[in-house]
Design a protein around this motif. Sequence first.
Motif, PDB file in Angstrom:
ATOM      1  N   MET A   1       0.829  -0.980  -0.104  1.00 22.35           N
ATOM      2  CA  MET A   1      -0.179  -0.102   0.147  1.00 22.35           C
ATOM      3  C   MET A   1       0.982   0.960   0.481  1.00 22.35           C
ATOM      4  SD  MET A   1      -3.032  -1.023   2.295  1.00 22.35           S
ATOM      5  CE  MET A   1      -2.696  -1.250   4.175  1.00 22.35           C
ATOM      6  N   LEU A   2       1.752   1.268   0.730  1.00 20.39           N
ATOM      7  CA  LEU A   2       2.420   2.056   0.986  1.00 20.39           C
ATOM      8  C   LEU A   2       3.500   2.452  -0.838  1.00 20.39           C
ATOM      9  CD1 LEU A   2       4.252   1.953   4.534  1.00 20.39           C
ATOM     10  CD2 LEU A   2       2.659   3.634   3.410  1.00 20.39           C
ATOM     11  N   ASN A   3       3.925   1.656  -1.677  1.00 22.40           N
ATOM     12  CA  ASN A   3       3.968   2.242  -2.345  1.00 22.40           C
ATOM     13  C   ASN A   3       3.523   2.745  -3.776  1.00 22.40           C
ATOM     14  OD1 ASN A   3       6.602   0.719  -1.933  1.00 22.40           O
ATOM     15  ND2 ASN A   3       5.766  -1.750  -2.582  1.00 22.40           N
ATOM     16  N   GLN A   4       2.138   1.943  -3.613  1.00 25.16           N
ATOM     17  CA  GLN A   4       1.318   2.442  -4.313  1.00 25.16           C
ATOM     18  C   GLN A   4       1.193   4.398  -4.035  1.00 25.16           C
ATOM     19  OE1 GLN A   4      -2.980   0.841  -2.937  1.00 25.16           O
ATOM     20  NE2 GLN A   4      -4.085   2.503  -5.285  1.00 25.16           N
ATOM     21  N   VAL A   5       1.248   4.654  -2.686  1.00 28.22           N
ATOM     22  CA  VAL A   5       1.314   5.805  -2.265  1.00 28.22           C
ATOM     23  C   VAL A   5       2.586   6.576  -3.308  1.00 28.22           C
ATOM     24  CG1 VAL A   5       1.308   7.578  -0.153  1.00 28.22           C
ATOM     25  CG2 VAL A   5       0.425   5.883  -0.247  1.00 28.22           C
ATOM     26  N   GLU A   6       3.864   6.404  -3.135  1.00 32.82           N
ATOM     27  CA  GLU A   6       4.969   7.266  -4.075  1.00 32.82           C
ATOM     28  C   GLU A   6       4.228   6.697  -5.523  1.00 32.82           C
ATOM     29  OE1 GLU A   6       7.566   8.351  -2.639  1.00 32.82           O
ATOM     30  OE2 GLU A   6       6.173   7.979  -0.453  1.00 32.82           O
ATOM     31  N   VAL A   7       4.016   6.227  -5.550  1.00 38.11           N
ATOM     32  CA  VAL A   7       3.876   5.815  -7.124  1.00 38.11           C
ATOM     33  C   VAL A   7       2.732   7.110  -7.337  1.00 38.11           C
ATOM     34  CG1 VAL A   7       2.612   4.509  -9.430  1.00 38.11           C
ATOM     35  CG2 VAL A   7       4.139   3.442  -7.583  1.00 38.11           C
ATOM     36  N   ALA A   8       1.915   7.639  -7.053  1.00 40.50           N
ATOM     37  CA  ALA A   8       0.906   8.277  -6.847  1.00 40.50           C
ATOM     38  C   ALA A   8       1.626  10.360  -6.413  1.00 40.50           C
ATOM     39  CB  ALA A   8      -0.621   8.021  -5.546  1.00 40.50           C
ATOM     40  N   LYS A   9       2.200   9.485  -5.622  1.00 41.30           N
ATOM     41  CA  LYS A   9       3.330  10.751  -5.326  1.00 41.30           C
ATOM     42  C   LYS A   9       3.666  11.478  -6.489  1.00 41.30           C
ATOM     43  CE  LYS A   9       6.057  13.577  -1.654  1.00 41.30           C
ATOM     44  NZ  LYS A   9       6.657  12.735  -0.807  1.00 41.30           N
ATOM     45  N   THR A  97     -15.951   4.042   2.856  1.00 40.53           N
ATOM     46  CA  THR A  97     -16.138   5.104   3.548  1.00 40.53           C
ATOM     47  C   THR A  97     -17.269   4.398   4.972  1.00 40.53           C
ATOM     48  OG1 THR A  97     -16.105   7.015   2.647  1.00 40.53           O
ATOM     49  CG2 THR A  97     -17.656   7.466   4.106  1.00 40.53           C
ATOM     50  N   ASP A  98     -18.837   3.471   4.273  1.00 37.58           N
ATOM     51  CA  ASP A  98     -18.934   3.256   5.426  1.00 37.58           C
ATOM     52  C   ASP A  98     -18.129   1.873   6.271  1.00 37.58           C
ATOM     53  OD1 ASP A  98     -21.323   4.541   4.667  1.00 37.58           O
ATOM     54  OD2 ASP A  98     -21.994   3.244   3.335  1.00 37.58           O
ATOM     55  N   GLN A  99     -17.389   1.354   5.764  1.00 40.93           N
ATOM     56  CA  GLN A  99     -16.606   0.218   5.605  1.00 40.93           C
ATOM     57  C   GLN A  99     -15.521   1.192   6.787  1.00 40.93           C
ATOM     58  OE1 GLN A  99     -15.028  -1.603   2.753  1.00 40.93           O
ATOM     59  NE2 GLN A  99     -15.286  -3.248   3.590  1.00 40.93           N
ATOM     60  N   GLN A 121      -9.886  -8.931  12.816  1.00 36.65           N
ATOM     61  CA  GLN A 121     -10.685  -8.784  11.640  1.00 36.65           C
ATOM     62  C   GLN A 121     -10.755  -7.825  11.052  1.00 36.65           C
ATOM     63  OE1 GLN A 121     -13.214 -11.777  13.087  1.00 36.65           O
ATOM     64  NE2 GLN A 121     -12.086 -13.399  13.244  1.00 36.65           N
ATOM     65  N   SER A 122     -11.132  -6.842  12.026  1.00 30.07           N
ATOM     66  CA  SER A 122     -11.484  -5.533  10.836  1.00 30.07           C
ATOM     67  C   SER A 122     -10.571  -4.953  11.325  1.00 30.07           C
ATOM     68  CB  SER A 122     -12.505  -4.802  12.824  1.00 30.07           C
ATOM     69  OG  SER A 122     -13.463  -5.343  13.311  1.00 30.07           O
ATOM     70  N   ILE A 123      -9.566  -4.546  11.441  1.00 31.50           N
ATOM     71  CA  ILE A 123      -7.905  -4.030  10.656  1.00 31.50           C
ATOM     72  C   ILE A 123      -7.905  -4.175   9.737  1.00 31.50           C
ATOM     73  CG2 ILE A 123      -6.429  -5.205  11.976  1.00 31.50           C
ATOM     74  CD1 ILE A 123      -6.317  -1.054  12.277  1.00 31.50           C
ATOM     75  N   ALA A 124      -8.130  -5.853   8.712  1.00 36.55           N
ATOM     76  CA  ALA A 124      -7.597  -6.804   7.999  1.00 36.55           C
ATOM     77  C   ALA A 124      -8.610  -6.099   7.273  1.00 36.55           C
ATOM     78  CB  ALA A 124      -7.550  -7.383   7.919  1.00 36.55           C
ATOM     79  N   LYS A 125     -10.025  -6.119   7.470  1.00 35.40           N
ATOM     80  CA  LYS A 125     -11.417  -5.935   6.551  1.00 35.40           C
ATOM     81  C   LYS A 125     -11.029  -4.198   5.869  1.00 35.40           C
ATOM     82  CE  LYS A 125     -16.648  -5.698   6.407  1.00 35.40           C
ATOM     83  NZ  LYS A 125     -17.616  -5.243   6.804  1.00 35.40           N
ATOM     84  N   LEU A 126     -10.857  -3.457   7.090  1.00 36.72           N
ATOM     85  CA  LEU A 126     -10.620  -2.182   7.009  1.00 36.72           C
ATOM     86  C   LEU A 126      -8.967  -2.027   5.580  1.00 36.72           C
ATOM     87  CD1 LEU A 126     -10.889   1.125   7.244  1.00 36.72           C
ATOM     88  CD2 LEU A 126      -9.481   0.590   9.319  1.00 36.72           C
ATOM     89  N   GLU A 128      -8.583  -3.848   3.411  1.00 37.73           N
ATOM     90  CA  GLU A 128      -8.706  -4.302   2.238  1.00 37.73           C
ATOM     91  C   GLU A 128      -9.756  -3.102   1.815  1.00 37.73           C
ATOM     92  OE1 GLU A 128     -11.008  -7.974   2.424  1.00 37.73           O
ATOM     93  OE2 GLU A 128      -9.047  -8.851   3.187  1.00 37.73           O
ATOM     94  N   ALA A 129     -10.238  -2.072   2.278  1.00 41.78           N
ATOM     95  CA  ALA A 129     -11.306  -0.827   2.066  1.00 41.78           C
ATOM     96  C   ALA A 129     -10.412   0.015   1.318  1.00 41.78           C
ATOM     97  CB  ALA A 129     -12.144  -0.630   2.823  1.00 41.78           C
ATOM     98  N   LEU A 130      -9.379   0.072   2.458  1.00 39.76           N
ATOM     99  CA  LEU A 130      -7.911   1.506   1.457  1.00 39.76           C
ATOM    100  C   LEU A 130      -7.673   1.005   0.640  1.00 39.76           C
ATOM    101  CD1 LEU A 130      -6.801   2.330   5.264  1.00 39.76           C
ATOM    102  CD2 LEU A 130      -8.762   3.556   4.110  1.00 39.76           C
ATOM    103  N   VAL A 131      -7.311  -0.097   0.096  1.00 38.89           N
ATOM    104  CA  VAL A 131      -6.840  -0.618  -1.006  1.00 38.89           C
ATOM    105  C   VAL A 131      -7.484   0.003  -2.492  1.00 38.89           C
ATOM    106  CG1 VAL A 131      -6.040  -2.431  -2.278  1.00 38.89           C
ATOM    107  CG2 VAL A 131      -4.732  -1.883  -0.393  1.00 38.89           C
ATOM    108  N   GLU A 132      -8.851  -0.493  -2.391  1.00 36.79           N
ATOM    109  CA  GLU A 132      -9.714  -0.402  -2.848  1.00 36.79           C
ATOM    110  C   GLU A 132     -10.083   1.075  -3.331  1.00 36.79           C
ATOM    111  OE1 GLU A 132     -14.436  -1.104  -4.368  1.00 36.79           O
ATOM    112  OE2 GLU A 132     -13.170  -2.391  -2.431  1.00 36.79           O
TER     113      GLU A 132
END
Length: 154
Positions: A1-9, A97-99, A121-126, A128-132
């Motif tokens: 996920m952090l790599n994705q942020v660097e690419v966007a930046k 956002t709802d998640q 479980q909740s942090i893992a689900k979150l 996945e939502a953040l990646v999306e």
Amino acid sequence: MLNQVEVAKQRWGGANNTIDGWLLGRKQLLIQYCELAGVNYQRRESLPDANEVSEFCTLLMDYLSAGHFEVYEMLVGDDTTGQQLKQRLYPLIAATTDQALDFNDSYADNFHPDHAMEFEQSIAKLGEALVERFELEDELIQHMHGLVQQPVTE
């Protein structure tokens, strides 16, 4: 996920101060997420404390708010393609956002180590939502970037 942020930046950084600040907020959010979830670290022997979870939830809410109230409308513009993109992406972003709001409601003020399994479980689900969400937001940024790059013809 952090790599994705660097690419966007790297791809879109410098085009707009608001976007730059928002991407910095995304990076800070992800760093704290990784610390809470134990990503890229040796697995924690213990859960984070309530203050760490509360601070993360504050960052999460700030990031979500900035997107919804400061950034998204700027990214889609008034052009037909932007409006179509908005109609397609906003419902998908709203689901993430709802998640995130569910996570915040569950843990911002109510984190307790006795609920370790639920938290994991909740942090893992979150996550996945953040990646999306970040992928969807990157589509919005790409749209704005494409508009900025297009030559104006008269």
